[in-house]
Design a protein around this motif. Sequence first.
Motif, mmCIF file in Angstrom:
data_model
loop_
_atom_site.group_PDB
_atom_site.id
_atom_site.type_symbol
_atom_site.label_atom_id
_atom_site.label_comp_id
_atom_site.label_asym_id
_atom_site.label_seq_id
_atom_site.Cartn_x
_atom_site.Cartn_y
_atom_site.Cartn_z
ATOM 1 N N THR A 19 -12.221 4.662 -3.822
ATOM 2 C CA THR A 19 -12.939 4.894 -2.569
ATOM 3 C C THR A 19 -12.644 3.748 -1.630
ATOM 4 O OG1 THR A 19 -14.943 3.749 -3.285
ATOM 5 C CG2 THR A 19 -14.846 6.138 -3.693
ATOM 6 N N GLU A 20 -12.883 3.981 -0.341
ATOM 7 C CA GLU A 20 -12.646 2.945 0.646
ATOM 8 C C GLU A 20 -13.778 2.964 1.657
ATOM 9 O OE1 GLU A 20 -8.804 1.397 3.039
ATOM 10 O OE2 GLU A 20 -9.167 3.540 3.188
ATOM 11 N N GLU A 21 -14.295 1.789 1.931
ATOM 12 C CA GLU A 21 -15.342 1.650 2.943
ATOM 13 C C GLU A 21 -14.793 0.770 4.046
ATOM 14 O OE1 GLU A 21 -19.663 -0.479 3.390
ATOM 15 O OE2 GLU A 21 -19.146 0.363 1.451
ATOM 16 N N ARG A 22 -14.907 1.220 5.256
ATOM 17 C CA ARG A 22 -14.379 0.446 6.388
ATOM 18 C C ARG A 22 -15.487 -0.349 7.032
ATOM 19 N NH1 ARG A 22 -9.089 2.692 8.677
ATOM 20 N NH2 ARG A 22 -8.320 3.605 6.771
ATOM 21 N N ARG A 71 0.880 -1.172 0.000
ATOM 22 C CA ARG A 71 0.000 0.000 0.000
ATOM 23 C C ARG A 71 0.911 1.213 0.000
ATOM 24 N NH1 ARG A 71 -5.526 1.024 2.799
ATOM 25 N NH2 ARG A 71 -5.742 3.252 2.450
ATOM 26 N N LEU A 93 -6.540 3.359 -5.647
ATOM 27 C CA LEU A 93 -7.717 3.354 -4.778
ATOM 28 C C LEU A 93 -8.627 4.518 -5.146
ATOM 29 C CD1 LEU A 93 -9.140 2.217 -2.205
ATOM 30 C CD2 LEU A 93 -7.834 3.920 -0.925
#
Length: 152
Positions: free
Chosen positions: A143-146, A110, A141
């Motif tokens: 978008t990122e959803e946790r 990453r 990346l």
Amino acid sequence: MIDLDDTDRAILRALALEAGVSAGALGRRFGLSQPAAWRRVKRLEEAGVLAGVQVDVDRAALGFGVTVFLGVKLATKGRVSLEDFERAVAAIPEVQVIQHVLGLFDYRLRVVARDIADFERVLRRRIMTLPGVGNVEANVLLTEERRPGPLG
């Protein structure tokens, strides 16, 4: 392995979303006294289920607007030790996570950068010059959803 009841799982979900929440707040949220909530959290810590407190840093607020996941396949596994590669890649500050994986690639990295031009500089000057690097595949990346994880 520790046996978890529904309240333990709910506490874990709450802590995964907000690590600094107090035992008193957990107690009020789940119908427990503050000492009872504290004892549950302490039990989870002692069992190794809670391994520490994590702070999420807003990378964009610090000027790092691009996150890229790199798949890295080593070209010469026999010539370069995995430890040498890991040590070299760990010295690159833009590399936030190093994962040794099975599959098409040997490593998943990453990488954060200020923008795409900055990422290209890191890729060309730092990552591609590492010992043993063969094929590299980049995924930017969007978008990122946790999610709190597999807690029920």
